[in-house]
Design a protein around this motif. Structure first.
Motif, PDB file in Angstrom:
ATOM      1  N   GLN A  90       0.829  -1.209   0.000  1.00 32.23           N
ATOM      2  CA  GLN A  90       0.000   0.000   0.000  1.00 32.23           C
ATOM      3  C   GLN A  90       0.864   1.260   0.000  1.00 32.23           C
ATOM      4  O   GLN A  90       0.564   2.224  -0.701  1.00 32.23           O
ATOM      5  CB  GLN A  90      -0.935   0.008   1.216  1.00 32.23           C
ATOM      6  CG  GLN A  90      -2.035  -1.042   1.134  1.00 32.23           C
ATOM      7  CD  GLN A  90      -2.924  -1.009   2.354  1.00 32.23           C
ATOM      8  OE1 GLN A  90      -3.527   0.019   2.647  1.00 32.23           O
ATOM      9  NE2 GLN A  90      -3.007  -2.115   3.068  1.00 32.23           N
ATOM     10  N   LYS A  91       1.951   1.249   0.760  1.00 34.17           N
ATOM     11  CA  LYS A  91       2.847   2.410   0.812  1.00 34.17           C
ATOM     12  C   LYS A  91       3.531   2.608  -0.548  1.00 34.17           C
ATOM     13  O   LYS A  91       3.678   3.738  -1.017  1.00 34.17           O
ATOM     14  CB  LYS A  91       3.883   2.229   1.926  1.00 34.17           C
ATOM     15  CG  LYS A  91       4.849   3.389   2.064  1.00 34.17           C
ATOM     16  CD  LYS A  91       4.167   4.714   2.360  1.00 34.17           C
ATOM     17  CE  LYS A  91       3.672   4.813   3.767  1.00 34.17           C
ATOM     18  NZ  LYS A  91       3.122   6.151   4.090  1.00 34.17           N
ATOM     19  N   LEU A  92       3.902   1.508  -1.195  1.00 31.29           N
ATOM     20  CA  LEU A  92       4.539   1.619  -2.520  1.00 31.29           C
ATOM     21  C   LEU A  92       3.596   2.287  -3.508  1.00 31.29           C
ATOM     22  O   LEU A  92       4.025   3.091  -4.338  1.00 31.29           O
ATOM     23  CB  LEU A  92       4.925   0.239  -3.076  1.00 31.29           C
ATOM     24  CG  LEU A  92       5.850  -0.624  -2.250  1.00 31.29           C
ATOM     25  CD1 LEU A  92       6.355  -1.797  -3.075  1.00 31.29           C
ATOM     26  CD2 LEU A  92       7.014   0.145  -1.708  1.00 31.29           C
ATOM     27  N   LEU A  93       2.325   1.958  -3.417  1.00 36.97           N
ATOM     28  CA  LEU A  93       1.346   2.577  -4.310  1.00 36.97           C
ATOM     29  C   LEU A  93       1.293   4.085  -4.106  1.00 36.97           C
ATOM     30  O   LEU A  93       1.040   4.834  -5.041  1.00 36.97           O
ATOM     31  CB  LEU A  93      -0.037   1.958  -4.089  1.00 36.97           C
ATOM     32  CG  LEU A  93      -0.182   0.504  -4.574  1.00 36.97           C
ATOM     33  CD1 LEU A  93      -1.437  -0.129  -3.998  1.00 36.97           C
ATOM     34  CD2 LEU A  93      -0.183   0.444  -6.090  1.00 36.97           C
ATOM     35  N   GLU A  94       1.551   4.538  -2.889  1.00 35.73           N
ATOM     36  CA  GLU A  94       1.511   5.966  -2.579  1.00 35.73           C
ATOM     37  C   GLU A  94       2.762   6.713  -3.004  1.00 35.73           C
ATOM     38  O   GLU A  94       2.674   7.856  -3.446  1.00 35.73           O
ATOM     39  CB  GLU A  94       1.349   6.175  -1.065  1.00 35.73           C
ATOM     40  CG  GLU A  94       0.009   5.814  -0.510  1.00 35.73           C
ATOM     41  CD  GLU A  94      -0.022   5.962   1.012  1.00 35.73           C
ATOM     42  OE1 GLU A  94       0.859   6.651   1.581  1.00 35.73           O
ATOM     43  OE2 GLU A  94      -0.921   5.377   1.630  1.00 35.73           O
ATOM     44  N   LEU A 137       3.803  -1.868 -10.642  1.00 30.58           N
ATOM     45  CA  LEU A 137       3.358  -2.571  -9.444  1.00 30.58           C
ATOM     46  C   LEU A 137       1.911  -3.026  -9.585  1.00 30.58           C
ATOM     47  O   LEU A 137       1.582  -4.185  -9.310  1.00 30.58           O
ATOM     48  CB  LEU A 137       3.525  -1.667  -8.212  1.00 30.58           C
ATOM     49  CG  LEU A 137       3.058  -2.249  -6.889  1.00 30.58           C
ATOM     50  CD1 LEU A 137       3.825  -3.514  -6.536  1.00 30.58           C
ATOM     51  CD2 LEU A 137       3.216  -1.210  -5.777  1.00 30.58           C
ATOM     52  N   ILE A 138       1.043  -2.128 -10.026  1.00 33.04           N
ATOM     53  CA  ILE A 138      -0.373  -2.476 -10.187  1.00 33.04           C
ATOM     54  C   ILE A 138      -0.534  -3.610 -11.197  1.00 33.04           C
ATOM     55  O   ILE A 138      -1.252  -4.585 -10.942  1.00 33.04           O
ATOM     56  CB  ILE A 138      -1.203  -1.243 -10.611  1.00 33.04           C
ATOM     57  CG1 ILE A 138      -1.268  -0.245  -9.452  1.00 33.04           C
ATOM     58  CG2 ILE A 138      -2.611  -1.651 -11.056  1.00 33.04           C
ATOM     59  CD1 ILE A 138      -1.868   1.108  -9.820  1.00 33.04           C
ATOM     60  N   ASN A 139       0.143  -3.506 -12.331  1.00 34.36           N
ATOM     61  CA  ASN A 139       0.052  -4.566 -13.348  1.00 34.36           C
ATOM     62  C   ASN A 139       0.550  -5.893 -12.800  1.00 34.36           C
ATOM     63  O   ASN A 139      -0.040  -6.945 -13.064  1.00 34.36           O
ATOM     64  CB  ASN A 139       0.830  -4.176 -14.606  1.00 34.36           C
ATOM     65  CG  ASN A 139       0.168  -3.034 -15.352  1.00 34.36           C
ATOM     66  OD1 ASN A 139      -1.032  -2.797 -15.211  1.00 34.36           O
ATOM     67  ND2 ASN A 139       0.947  -2.307 -16.129  1.00 34.36           N
ATOM     68  N   SER A 140       1.631  -5.851 -12.027  1.00 39.55           N
ATOM     69  CA  SER A 140       2.188  -7.083 -11.452  1.00 39.55           C
ATOM     70  C   SER A 140       1.230  -7.689 -10.436  1.00 39.55           C
ATOM     71  O   SER A 140       1.020  -8.908 -10.423  1.00 39.55           O
ATOM     72  CB  SER A 140       3.538  -6.803 -10.791  1.00 39.55           C
ATOM     73  OG  SER A 140       4.474  -6.364 -11.743  1.00 39.55           O
ATOM     74  N   ALA A 144      -8.575  -1.266  -2.612  1.00 40.18           N
ATOM     75  CA  ALA A 144      -9.106   0.056  -2.246  1.00 40.18           C
ATOM     76  C   ALA A 144      -8.055   1.140  -2.489  1.00 40.18           C
ATOM     77  O   ALA A 144      -8.377   2.226  -2.987  1.00 40.18           O
ATOM     78  CB  ALA A 144      -9.545   0.057  -0.785  1.00 40.18           C
ATOM     79  N   LYS A 145      -6.805   0.856  -2.168  1.00 32.69           N
ATOM     80  CA  LYS A 145      -5.727   1.823  -2.365  1.00 32.69           C
ATOM     81  C   LYS A 145      -5.513   2.075  -3.852  1.00 32.69           C
ATOM     82  O   LYS A 145      -5.358   3.220  -4.275  1.00 32.69           O
ATOM     83  CB  LYS A 145      -4.443   1.313  -1.709  1.00 32.69           C
ATOM     84  CG  LYS A 145      -3.274   2.248  -1.789  1.00 32.69           C
ATOM     85  CD  LYS A 145      -3.445   3.486  -0.935  1.00 32.69           C
ATOM     86  CE  LYS A 145      -3.251   3.185   0.523  1.00 32.69           C
ATOM     87  NZ  LYS A 145      -3.238   4.390   1.355  1.00 32.69           N
ATOM     88  N   ILE A 146      -5.525   1.010  -4.663  1.00 32.30           N
ATOM     89  CA  ILE A 146      -5.368   1.159  -6.119  1.00 32.30           C
ATOM     90  C   ILE A 146      -6.486   2.023  -6.680  1.00 32.30           C
ATOM     91  O   ILE A 146      -6.263   2.935  -7.457  1.00 32.30           O
ATOM     92  CB  ILE A 146      -5.326  -0.223  -6.823  1.00 32.30           C
ATOM     93  CG1 ILE A 146      -4.035  -0.974  -6.454  1.00 32.30           C
ATOM     94  CG2 ILE A 146      -5.448  -0.069  -8.338  1.00 32.30           C
ATOM     95  CD1 ILE A 146      -4.011  -2.426  -6.923  1.00 32.30           C
ATOM     96  N   GLU A 147      -7.727   1.738  -6.262  1.00 30.48           N
ATOM     97  CA  GLU A 147      -8.877   2.479  -6.759  1.00 30.48           C
ATOM     98  C   GLU A 147      -8.809   3.950  -6.335  1.00 30.48           C
ATOM     99  O   GLU A 147      -9.142   4.843  -7.110  1.00 30.48           O
ATOM    100  CB  GLU A 147     -10.174   1.826  -6.303  1.00 30.48           C
ATOM    101  CG  GLU A 147     -10.416   0.486  -6.974  1.00 30.48           C
ATOM    102  CD  GLU A 147     -11.667  -0.224  -6.522  1.00 30.48           C
ATOM    103  OE1 GLU A 147     -12.119  -1.135  -7.251  1.00 30.48           O
ATOM    104  OE2 GLU A 147     -12.206   0.099  -5.438  1.00 30.48           O
ATOM    105  N   LYS A 148      -8.372   4.204  -5.105  1.00 28.01           N
ATOM    106  CA  LYS A 148      -8.284   5.564  -4.608  1.00 28.01           C
ATOM    107  C   LYS A 148      -7.241   6.361  -5.397  1.00 28.01           C
ATOM    108  O   LYS A 148      -7.466   7.510  -5.770  1.00 28.01           O
ATOM    109  CB  LYS A 148      -7.913   5.561  -3.123  1.00 28.01           C
ATOM    110  CG  LYS A 148      -7.820   6.938  -2.502  1.00 28.01           C
ATOM    111  CD  LYS A 148      -7.451   6.859  -1.024  1.00 28.01           C
ATOM    112  CE  LYS A 148      -7.292   8.256  -0.463  1.00 28.01           C
ATOM    113  NZ  LYS A 148      -6.677   8.254   0.849  1.00 28.01           N
ATOM    114  N   ILE A 149      -6.111   5.730  -5.670  1.00 32.32           N
ATOM    115  CA  ILE A 149      -5.013   6.422  -6.354  1.00 32.32           C
ATOM    116  C   ILE A 149      -5.303   6.627  -7.836  1.00 32.32           C
ATOM    117  O   ILE A 149      -5.043   7.685  -8.398  1.00 32.32           O
ATOM    118  CB  ILE A 149      -3.690   5.668  -6.140  1.00 32.32           C
ATOM    119  CG1 ILE A 149      -3.238   5.841  -4.684  1.00 32.32           C
ATOM    120  CG2 ILE A 149      -2.596   6.154  -7.094  1.00 32.32           C
ATOM    121  CD1 ILE A 149      -2.083   4.965  -4.277  1.00 32.32           C
TER     122      ILE A 149
END
Length: 133
Positions: free
Chosen positions: A86-90, A100-103, A122-127
Motif C-alpha cells: 500500500q505504501k509503494l502505491l503511494e 506494481l499495479i500490473n504485477s 481500495a488503495k489502487i482504486e483511490k489512487i
C-alpha cells in the motif's frame, strides 16, 4: 525492536552513501523484512526516501521475475507485507506504480478474496480513480 528507528532516521537524514547501503541490504532481504512488524517500516522508508533508481531496484526485488518466485505474491497475503505494498502505491512514481499495479493484478488474480487484498484494491482504486475488476 528499537534499532529500526535508527535505520529509519538514517534513511531520512543520513548521507546518501549510508542510505544507498541500507537500501541495497533491504533489497536483498525484501520479503523477510516486509513480513516483520518492525522491519516492514524500514522497507517502506526505503521507498519513501530512495531516489528513482533505488526505488526501481527495490521494486524489481518485490516483483520478482515469475509468479512462483515473486515476493509480491506473499507480501499481499501478509499482515505487514500488505502495508508495504500500500505504501509503494503511494510513494512510487507513475511508471513504477503502473508496474506494481500490473504485477499485482497479473500475479494475484484472486486479490479481492484475500484477507488483506481488499485493502490493496481500495488503495489502487483511490489512487487511480478507476474500479478494479
Amino acid at each position: 525492536s528499537y534499532g529500526n528507528y535508527v535505520v529509519q532516521h538514517v534513511l531520512k537524514h543520513g548521507p546518501n552513501q549510508a542510505r544507498n547501503r541500507i537500501i541495497k541490504e533491504v533489497a536483498n532481504n525484501v520479503l523477510a523484512m516486509s513480513k516483520h512488524k518492525f522491519s516492514s517500516n524500514v522497507v517502506e522508508k526505503c521507498f519513501m526516501f530512495g531516489n528513482d533508481e533505488e526505488r526501481d531496484h527495490l521494486l524489481s526485488q518485490v516483483v520478482g521475475t515469475t509468479q512462483e518466485n515473486s515476493p509480491l505474491v506473499q507480501m499481499v497475503r501478509d499482515q505487514y507485507g500488505n502495508y508495504v505494498i500500500q505504501k509503494l502505491l503511494e510513494v512510487t512514481n507513475v511508471a513504477q506504480r503502473n508496474r506494481l499495479i500490473n504485477s499485482v493484478m497479473e500475479m494475484v488474480p484472486n486479490l479481492r478474496k484475500l484477507m488483506f487484498g481488499k485493502h490493496i484494491i481500495a488503495k489502487i482504486e483511490k489512487i487511480t480513480g478507476k474500479t478494479v475488476q
